[in-house]
Design an enzyme around this catalytic site. Structure first.
Site, mmCIF file in Angstrom:
data_model
loop_
_atom_site.group_PDB
_atom_site.id
_atom_site.type_symbol
_atom_site.label_atom_id
_atom_site.label_comp_id
_atom_site.label_asym_id
_atom_site.label_seq_id
_atom_site.Cartn_x
_atom_site.Cartn_y
_atom_site.Cartn_z
ATOM 1 N N GLU A 190 0.820 -1.216 0.000
ATOM 2 C CA GLU A 190 0.000 0.000 0.000
ATOM 3 C C GLU A 190 0.857 1.271 0.000
ATOM 4 O O GLU A 190 0.758 2.099 0.925
ATOM 5 C CB GLU A 190 -0.979 -0.009 1.176
ATOM 6 C CG GLU A 190 -1.986 -1.155 1.086
ATOM 7 C CD GLU A 190 -3.052 -1.115 2.173
ATOM 8 O OE1 GLU A 190 -2.935 -0.290 3.098
ATOM 9 O OE2 GLU A 190 -4.007 -1.923 2.085
ATOM 10 N N GLU A 309 -4.985 -8.508 -0.302
ATOM 11 C CA GLU A 309 -5.832 -8.365 0.890
ATOM 12 C C GLU A 309 -7.273 -8.169 0.452
ATOM 13 O O GLU A 309 -7.542 -7.422 -0.499
ATOM 14 C CB GLU A 309 -5.413 -7.150 1.731
ATOM 15 C CG GLU A 309 -4.039 -7.233 2.352
ATOM 16 C CD GLU A 309 -3.703 -5.987 3.176
ATOM 17 O OE1 GLU A 309 -4.657 -5.234 3.535
ATOM 18 O OE2 GLU A 309 -2.508 -5.770 3.440
#
Length: 579
Positions: A190, A309
């Site tokens: 991220e 995820e």
């Protein structure tokens, strides 16, 4: 154990081996997610396909060892126990083929040159990785929260960030260079960059990914053709961000590269705010759009996608009132599995602590896990809602729900082990399922508040769908006094369940910390205690209000009931009254 494995054990060894090889070959031909591995099969090192697309398909499904080696300052700091090989064996036995091991290196790496990683921590990461590999799992190893702890400062500390990032990956590459190709490296989790334009963020991420690729490939050993995972900005599946990543991957001209994104559903639904109380058309459209973009941008052009995820941002949460209605959450997970299979995307469940209890080795919510596991191979049916509300008093009438067959055949309704009678207990007209007044009268009994009966809607495949028959009355509230620290509103729920809260000033403008919407965030601005018969307005909500400006709150309940309430803040004092 599958029937094919049982049969194989009854055959001579040579024939059994041939049969198992045939079963495995058929599984590969059918593609990712169409067959799940035998839950009790002994650990066996997978043979990594030559093509990255096939290898990533073989990694489906995947699981995250979340809030563990990525926790800081230490592995157990966020409430999980020390990982053991038994944890990885449990994951393999439950049908997972790969595990993502997030690692936060910040507290274990010098912040100045030569940016050395503590040897004991590197040993620990290697130990856990080896356990997973020895269990026959593919492993994705990454650089995790470092993304916002120091990597994100590239715009103001570019040279130091790059030097530290490069040093970190040189050390990881050196340590793991002789591990099998079932180990994958993910450059950064991220990625985000402070004080940077969109164009600058693209440039920074391309620089990180390109440098990561060069370092790993130049480190020798099995790193020369190890599969490498590259993210988009924030790991979002937005089209411009994926286009940028696609261009990076193509420019590197390496057949062993994999794209990664994350997905946590349409934001209003994922956290329950701005009216996102149901898994509705907007939420379904958001999910379908994300997977279509993944397929069209990467998969259809020969680049595999590892969705590193997924889940919901605020469900399940075993420490707070449930933000997301259970049945609506189950619909999301079922739809997610279907969309991933259709797009050819391998998916990794984000599990910080919410799914597997790592103390007891039991799933915290077996029904939820069963649905997720089922979604790896097939669809499950549902209805428009998982609850029928029957009034406490007055005449009971027929009630209807809409069947979501999802391509399956509806088999009927059961109450426990008793099958309800079609025609007299329920009818089906097209997609409309109607419970008769007679059946509902029998099921609610003396009509005590709350759930009186739970039915199962069964379909030709997948998991059964629960329908709760619930007796209720319109909730009632009374006046309250408090401070800006909290205001507790006495609320008799009378069998109903709170869905959301709307807050507006007298002039019609929105009230609350999220002033872009009237519907405030569940558990952030307000939180219910259904057993304790209260709704608490939080400090965050109350301190955001204007002084001496009455706010009308409208509480919406899943039965369809609405209750209005008025709150006024004056200094640190808050009063509430029924509207």
């Amino acid at each position: 154990m599958t029937e094919s494995h049982k049969a194989a054990r009854r055959l001579p060894r040579r024939i059994a081996d041939m049969l198992l090889a045939l079963v495995a070959a058929v599984g590969l031909l059918l593609g990712a997610g169409l067959t799940a591995p035998a839950a009790d099969a002994a650990p066996r090192k997978p043979r990594v396909p030559a093509k990255a697309m096939d290898a990533v398909a073989a990694m489906q499904p995947s699981w995250n060892l979340g809030n563990t080696l990525d926790a800081f300052p230490n592995e157990t700091s966020w409430g999980n126990p020390l990982t053991t090989r038994a944890h990885l064996a449990k994951i393999r036995a439950e049908g997972f083929r790969s595990v993502r091991i997030p690692v936060t290196w910040t507290d274990h790496q010098s912040a100045t040159a030569p940016y050395a990683v503590d040897a004991s921590f590197m040993d620990r990461v290697e130990e856990v990785t080896d356990w997973a590999l020895d269990e026959g799992l593919y492993v994705v190893l990454n650089v995790h929260h470092d993304s916002w702890q120091w990597v994100g400062k590239m715009s103001t500390d570019h040279d130091n960030v790059m030097a530290r990032f490069n040093s970190l990956w040189r050390q990881i590459s050196s340590t793991f260079k002789d591990k099998p190709r079932t180990l994958l490296f993910e450059s950064i989790n991220e990625p985000e960059f402070e004080n940077a334009t969109a164009e600058q963020k693209d440039t920074f991420l391309n620089e990180l990914n390109t440098s990561f690729h060069k370092i790993v490939r130049g480190s020798g050993g099995r790193n020369t053709d190890r599969m490498l995972v590259l993210p988009t900005i924030y790991c979002k599946p937005d089209q411009p961000l994926m286009d940028t990543l696609y261009n990076t991957i193509r420019s590197l001209n390496d057949p062993h590269l994999i794209a990664t994104v994350h997905y946590y559903s349409w934001y209003p639904f994922s956290v329950n705010m701005a009216g996102g109380t149901h898994y509705d058309e907007a939420a379904r459209k958001d999910l379908d759009g994300a997977f279509t973009r993944m397929r069209d941008t990467f998969v259809a052009r020969g680049i595999p996608v590892y969705l590193g995820e997924y889940g919901l941002l605020s469900w399940p949460d075993h420490h707070h009132p449930s933000r997301v209605e259970r049945g609506e959450a189950l619909k999301y997970f079922e739809h997610f599995g279907h969309a991933a299979r259709r797009a050819g995307v391998t998916t990794a469940l984000w599990d910080p602590f919410a799914y597997l209890n790592r103390e007891t080795f039991q799933w915290r919510d077996q029904e939820l896990f069963d649905l997720i596991k089922s979604s790896w191979t097939t669809r499950s049916g549902s209805t428009s809602f998982d609850r029928l509300f029957v009034p406490k008093s007055g005449q009971i009438t027929d009630q209807s729900l809409i069947l979501n067959r999802n391509g399956l055949v509806f088999r009927g309704l059961w109450h426990g082990d008793q099958r309800l009678a079609a025609g007299s207990d329920y009818t089906v007209s097209g997609d409309k399922l109607t419970l008769t007044a007679a059946a509902l009268t029998r099921l609610v009994g003396d009509r005590s508040y709350g759930d009186n009966a739970t039915l199962q809607a069964r379909f030709s495949r997948g998991q059964a769908w629960k329908i709760h028959v619930t007796t209720y009355d319109a909730p009632q509230q009374s006046g309250a006094k408090g401070t800006t620290s909290a205001l507790t509103i006495p609320t008799r729920f009378r069998g109903d369940q709170l869905a959301t809260m709307e807050a507006k000033y007298g002039d019609g403008t929105n009230a609350g910390p999220a002033d872009w919407t009237a519907f405030q965030e569940f558990n952030i601005s307000f939180t219910p205690d259904h057993k304790g018969n209260t709704i608490t307005l939080t400090e965050k909500f109350l301190t955001s209000l204007r002084d001496d400006a009455p706010v009308t709150l409208t509480f919406y309940f899943y039965s369809g009931a609405k209750v209005t309430y008025q709150v006024t803040k004056s200094g640190t004092s808050v009063t509430g009254s029924t509207a």
